[in-house]
Scaffold this motif. Structure first.
Motif, PDB file in Angstrom:
ATOM      1  N   ALA A 136      -3.566  -5.323   1.362  1.00 31.87           N
ATOM      2  CA  ALA A 136      -2.127  -5.360   1.125  1.00 31.87           C
ATOM      3  C   ALA A 136      -1.517  -4.272   0.846  1.00 31.87           C
ATOM      4  O   ALA A 136      -0.370  -4.082   1.441  1.00 31.87           O
ATOM      5  N   LEU A 137      -2.058  -3.247   0.706  1.00 30.56           N
ATOM      6  CA  LEU A 137      -1.442  -1.711   0.847  1.00 30.56           C
ATOM      7  C   LEU A 137      -1.289  -1.235   2.120  1.00 30.56           C
ATOM      8  O   LEU A 137      -0.212  -0.823   2.298  1.00 30.56           O
ATOM      9  N   ARG A 138      -2.261  -1.673   2.936  1.00 32.33           N
ATOM     10  CA  ARG A 138      -1.917  -1.391   4.540  1.00 32.33           C
ATOM     11  C   ARG A 138      -0.783  -2.132   4.955  1.00 32.33           C
ATOM     12  O   ARG A 138       0.077  -1.512   5.791  1.00 32.33           O
ATOM     13  N   ARG A 139      -0.757  -3.209   4.506  1.00 30.12           N
ATOM     14  CA  ARG A 139       0.470  -4.132   4.987  1.00 30.12           C
ATOM     15  C   ARG A 139       1.643  -3.684   4.407  1.00 30.12           C
ATOM     16  O   ARG A 139       2.728  -3.660   5.190  1.00 30.12           O
ATOM     17  N   MET A 140       1.891  -3.203   3.187  1.00 30.94           N
ATOM     18  CA  MET A 140       2.987  -2.507   2.586  1.00 30.94           C
ATOM     19  C   MET A 140       3.546  -1.497   3.581  1.00 30.94           C
ATOM     20  O   MET A 140       4.718  -1.118   3.762  1.00 30.94           O
ATOM     21  N   PRO A 165      -4.426   8.236   5.215  1.00 29.39           N
ATOM     22  CA  PRO A 165      -5.964   8.626   5.165  1.00 29.39           C
ATOM     23  C   PRO A 165      -6.915   7.869   4.488  1.00 29.39           C
ATOM     24  O   PRO A 165      -8.000   7.581   4.925  1.00 29.39           O
ATOM     25  N   ALA A 166      -6.222   7.446   3.375  1.00 27.19           N
ATOM     26  CA  ALA A 166      -7.266   6.321   2.495  1.00 27.19           C
ATOM     27  C   ALA A 166      -7.222   4.984   3.268  1.00 27.19           C
ATOM     28  O   ALA A 166      -8.231   4.310   2.942  1.00 27.19           O
ATOM     29  N   LEU A 167      -6.369   4.718   3.787  1.00 31.51           N
ATOM     30  CA  LEU A 167      -6.486   3.362   4.565  1.00 31.51           C
ATOM     31  C   LEU A 167      -6.962   3.345   5.951  1.00 31.51           C
ATOM     32  O   LEU A 167      -7.093   2.133   6.605  1.00 31.51           O
ATOM     33  N   PRO A 173     -11.109  -3.615  -1.442  1.00 33.95           N
ATOM     34  CA  PRO A 173     -10.724  -4.394   0.159  1.00 33.95           C
ATOM     35  C   PRO A 173      -9.484  -5.265   0.090  1.00 33.95           C
ATOM     36  O   PRO A 173      -8.721  -4.946   1.054  1.00 33.95           O
ATOM     37  N   ASP A 174      -9.439  -5.989  -0.726  1.00 37.29           N
ATOM     38  CA  ASP A 174      -8.312  -6.937  -0.638  1.00 37.29           C
ATOM     39  C   ASP A 174      -6.870  -5.893  -1.160  1.00 37.29           C
ATOM     40  O   ASP A 174      -6.045  -6.369  -0.459  1.00 37.29           O
ATOM     41  N   ALA A 223      -2.389   4.845  -6.365  1.00 32.61           N
ATOM     42  CA  ALA A 223      -2.753   3.780  -5.642  1.00 32.61           C
ATOM     43  C   ALA A 223      -4.020   3.784  -4.923  1.00 32.61           C
ATOM     44  O   ALA A 223      -4.503   2.767  -4.604  1.00 32.61           O
ATOM     45  N   VAL A 224      -4.508   4.962  -4.542  1.00 31.88           N
ATOM     46  CA  VAL A 224      -5.819   4.817  -3.850  1.00 31.88           C
ATOM     47  C   VAL A 224      -7.190   5.048  -4.653  1.00 31.88           C
ATOM     48  O   VAL A 224      -8.173   4.892  -4.080  1.00 31.88           O
ATOM     49  N   VAL A 225      -6.608   5.122  -6.091  1.00 32.51           N
ATOM     50  CA  VAL A 225      -8.032   5.289  -6.884  1.00 32.51           C
ATOM     51  C   VAL A 225      -8.474   3.792  -6.940  1.00 32.51           C
ATOM     52  O   VAL A 225      -7.942   2.955  -7.321  1.00 32.51           O
ATOM     53  N   GLY A 226      -9.890   3.819  -6.603  1.00 33.14           N
ATOM     54  CA  GLY A 226     -10.517   2.411  -6.721  1.00 33.14           C
ATOM     55  C   GLY A 226     -10.121   1.376  -5.975  1.00 33.14           C
ATOM     56  O   GLY A 226     -10.177   0.198  -6.499  1.00 33.14           O
ATOM     57  N   LEU A 227      -9.645   1.597  -4.509  1.00 30.61           N
ATOM     58  CA  LEU A 227      -9.282   0.669  -3.853  1.00 30.61           C
ATOM     59  C   LEU A 227     -10.271  -0.421  -3.519  1.00 30.61           C
ATOM     60  O   LEU A 227     -11.512  -0.083  -3.069  1.00 30.61           O
TER      61      LEU A 227
END
Length: 81
Positions: free
Chosen positions: A47-51, A76-78, A42-43, A36-40
């Motif tokens: 979305a991942l932060r909200r989830m 940590p990635a967010l 900004p959008d 999930a964190v590979v190549g995140l």
């Protein structure tokens, strides 16, 4: 009879896939978070932060492996830089 909402590694994977992330089936919660964190972008990061906020703040119980994977990899990635 009492029923509890449990979030296991497959539920986590399905939520990540619903965000448009490419997560192979059969992976562990830790592996799903790593994918999930590979190549995140900004959008996707938003979305991942909200989830993650919804999962951690909701009424469902996260299995320990899911909570640990989120804590070790997603959070940590967010963190905003």
């Amino acid at each position: 009879m009492m029923h509890a909402d449990l979030i296991d590694q497959e539920d986590l994977r399905e939520r990540l896939v619903a965000l448009g992330l490419s997560i192979p089936s059969g992976v562990t919660a830790a592996q799903a978070c790593e994918y999930a964190v590979v190549g995140l972008s900004p959008d996707r990061s938003l979305a991942l932060r909200r989830m993650v906020e919804d999962m951690l703040g909701g009424n469902a119980t996260l299995l320990p492996c899911v909570r640990e994977a989120i804590s070790r990899t997603l959070l940590p990635a967010l963190v905003p830089r």
